[in-house]
Write a protein that holds these residues in place. Structure first.
Motif, mmCIF file in Angstrom:
data_model
loop_
_atom_site.group_PDB
_atom_site.id
_atom_site.type_symbol
_atom_site.label_atom_id
_atom_site.label_comp_id
_atom_site.label_asym_id
_atom_site.label_seq_id
_atom_site.Cartn_x
_atom_site.Cartn_y
_atom_site.Cartn_z
ATOM 1 N N MET A 162 -36.822 36.933 41.545
ATOM 2 C CA MET A 162 -35.670 36.147 41.098
ATOM 3 C C MET A 162 -36.161 34.726 40.880
ATOM 4 N N VAL A 163 -35.916 34.204 39.685
ATOM 5 C CA VAL A 163 -36.434 32.888 39.306
ATOM 6 C C VAL A 163 -35.277 32.028 38.815
ATOM 7 N N TYR A 164 -35.207 30.813 39.359
ATOM 8 C CA TYR A 164 -34.172 29.845 38.977
ATOM 9 C C TYR A 164 -34.782 28.839 38.010
ATOM 10 N N ARG A 165 -34.059 28.551 36.935
ATOM 11 C CA ARG A 165 -34.526 27.574 35.952
ATOM 12 C C ARG A 165 -33.392 26.583 35.690
ATOM 13 N N GLN A 166 -33.699 25.303 35.750
ATOM 14 C CA GLN A 166 -32.705 24.267 35.456
ATOM 15 C C GLN A 166 -33.300 23.280 34.469
ATOM 16 N N LYS A 167 -32.556 23.014 33.404
ATOM 17 C CA LYS A 167 -33.017 21.995 32.465
ATOM 18 C C LYS A 167 -31.865 21.054 32.139
ATOM 19 N N ILE A 168 -32.233 19.813 31.876
ATOM 20 C CA ILE A 168 -31.261 18.805 31.462
ATOM 21 C C ILE A 168 -31.670 18.355 30.071
ATOM 22 N N VAL A 169 -30.773 18.578 29.128
ATOM 23 C CA VAL A 169 -31.018 18.231 27.732
ATOM 24 C C VAL A 169 -29.887 17.323 27.274
ATOM 25 N N ARG A 170 -30.237 16.116 26.892
ATOM 26 C CA ARG A 170 -29.247 15.138 26.436
ATOM 27 C C ARG A 170 -28.052 15.042 27.399
ATOM 28 N N PHE A 171 -28.368 14.910 28.689
ATOM 29 C CA PHE A 171 -27.391 14.729 29.753
ATOM 30 C C PHE A 171 -26.504 15.943 29.986
ATOM 31 N N LYS A 172 -26.882 17.100 29.439
ATOM 32 C CA LYS A 172 -26.174 18.338 29.737
ATOM 33 C C LYS A 172 -27.070 19.195 30.615
ATOM 34 N N VAL A 173 -26.475 19.776 31.661
ATOM 35 C CA VAL A 173 -27.240 20.563 32.618
ATOM 36 C C VAL A 173 -27.047 22.048 32.326
ATOM 37 N N TYR A 174 -28.164 22.753 32.208
ATOM 38 C CA TYR A 174 -28.152 24.195 32.000
ATOM 39 C C TYR A 174 -28.949 24.822 33.133
ATOM 40 N N TYR A 175 -28.395 25.847 33.753
ATOM 41 C CA TYR A 175 -29.200 26.545 34.746
ATOM 42 C C TYR A 175 -29.028 28.046 34.614
ATOM 43 N N LYS A 176 -30.105 28.736 34.967
ATOM 44 C CA LYS A 176 -30.190 30.176 34.761
ATOM 45 C C LYS A 176 -30.964 30.791 35.912
ATOM 46 N N ILE A 177 -30.505 31.951 36.357
ATOM 47 C CA ILE A 177 -31.256 32.749 37.306
ATOM 48 C C ILE A 177 -31.637 34.027 36.581
ATOM 49 N N THR A 178 -32.903 34.390 36.628
ATOM 50 C CA THR A 178 -33.363 35.606 35.963
ATOM 51 C C THR A 178 -33.887 36.572 37.004
ATOM 52 N N LEU A 179 -33.439 37.820 36.887
ATOM 53 C CA LEU A 179 -33.969 38.907 37.713
ATOM 54 C C LEU A 179 -35.064 39.576 36.903
ATOM 55 N N TYR A 180 -36.294 39.449 37.384
ATOM 56 C CA TYR A 180 -37.444 40.043 36.717
ATOM 57 C C TYR A 180 -37.777 41.389 37.357
ATOM 58 N N GLY A 181 -38.293 42.279 36.522
ATOM 59 C CA GLY A 181 -38.838 43.534 37.018
ATOM 60 C C GLY A 181 -40.204 43.755 36.407
ATOM 61 N N ARG A 182 -41.087 44.365 37.152
ATOM 62 C CA ARG A 182 -42.373 44.754 36.569
ATOM 63 C C ARG A 182 -42.169 45.923 35.608
ATOM 64 N N THR A 183 -41.038 46.622 35.780
ATOM 65 C CA THR A 183 -40.616 47.669 34.850
ATOM 66 C C THR A 183 -39.235 47.283 34.324
ATOM 67 N N LYS A 184 -38.724 48.054 33.369
ATOM 68 C CA LYS A 184 -37.456 47.710 32.723
ATOM 69 C C LYS A 184 -36.231 48.145 33.504
ATOM 70 N N GLU A 185 -36.430 48.872 34.583
ATOM 71 C CA GLU A 185 -35.300 49.363 35.369
ATOM 72 C C GLU A 185 -35.504 49.022 36.834
ATOM 73 N N LEU A 186 -34.481 48.444 37.451
ATOM 74 C CA LEU A 186 -34.515 48.139 38.878
ATOM 75 C C LEU A 186 -33.368 48.855 39.569
ATOM 76 N N SER A 187 -33.467 48.958 40.877
ATOM 77 C CA SER A 187 -32.466 49.698 41.643
ATOM 78 C C SER A 187 -31.119 48.977 41.623
ATOM 79 N N PRO A 188 -30.017 49.734 41.774
ATOM 80 C CA PRO A 188 -28.688 49.115 41.873
ATOM 81 C C PRO A 188 -28.612 48.107 43.021
ATOM 82 N N GLU A 189 -29.354 48.362 44.109
ATOM 83 C CA GLU A 189 -29.340 47.450 45.257
ATOM 84 C C GLU A 189 -29.915 46.084 44.883
ATOM 85 N N LEU A 190 -31.011 46.075 44.106
ATOM 86 C CA LEU A 190 -31.596 44.802 43.677
ATOM 87 C C LEU A 190 -30.666 44.071 42.710
ATOM 88 N N LYS A 191 -29.994 44.820 41.841
ATOM 89 C CA LYS A 191 -29.051 44.199 40.911
ATOM 90 C C LYS A 191 -27.873 43.588 41.673
#
Length: 198
Positions: free
Chosen positions: A140-169
């Protein structure tokens, strides 16, 4: 109880009076990075490599369950100075798109900032934090950027494969909620093969 208290505290911090915003239009609302955990004893050599974006929680997503976001891949290429080249590949309008950013490590393992920030027009800050990972299955990776005084943030759930367990989701959704996002801000991208499996 603690989750509700944290969210209420963050909301109060963000609730700047209208008059103050009028007087200081440059003031922006930023999620305190201290509220975003870091993977203990982060190991950059184990984190490197290819990941698929299995889940995305974003403060700009409004109807996550109706989103048609397609899955994309990110390859973290570790360099000798412990920075990463972050290569993103995605399919947009039937065209493969590629981008590359370099992430510079901070004094905290797992916390990075964008190299050469000034070359990105309007970008004021760009922070990446590895929240949790077991290196071989998910991250799980958090990304925050500020562009022209606007704040954007995103959390991405990465998998080494394209499918993860329902528990991880489910764990991913719960974490997004600790950052005052809702299920409407969460989407699970549609798996594709084009571009990202090259």
């Amino acid at each position: 109880m603690e989750l509700g208290l944290l969210c209420r505290s963050l909301i109060l911090l963000w609730a700047l009076p209208i008059k103050a915003q009028d007087s200081f239009p440059y003031m922006i609302r930023i999620l305190p990075l201290s509220s975003v955990p870091l993977q203990p004893d982060f190991q950059d050599d184990q984190f490197q490599g290819k990941w698929y974006a299995v889940g995305v929680a974003d403060n700009t997503i409004q109807n996550g369950n109706e989103s048609n976001l397609t899955m994309y891949s990110i390859n973290y290429e570790l360099k000798e100075d412990h920075s990463f080249n972050m290569n993103t590949t995605l399919l947009r309008d039937n065209v493969c798109e590629y981008s590359m950013k370099t992430l510079i490590p901070s004094f905290q393992p797992g916390h990075f900032s964008l190299h050469n920030l000034r070359s990105y027009r309007g970008m004021m800050s760009y922070t990446v934090r590895v929240v949790a990972t077991n290196y071989f299955e998910f991250a799980m990776v958090y990304r925050q950027k500020i562009v022209r005084f606007k704040v954007y943030y995103k959390i991405t759930l990465y998998g080494r494969t394209k499918e993860l367990s329902p528990e991880l989701k489910e764990r991913f959704i719960k974490f997004a909620k600790t950052l005052c996002l809702t299920e409407d801000n969460v989407t699970f991208p549609v798996p594709v093969e084009e571009c990202i499996d090259d």
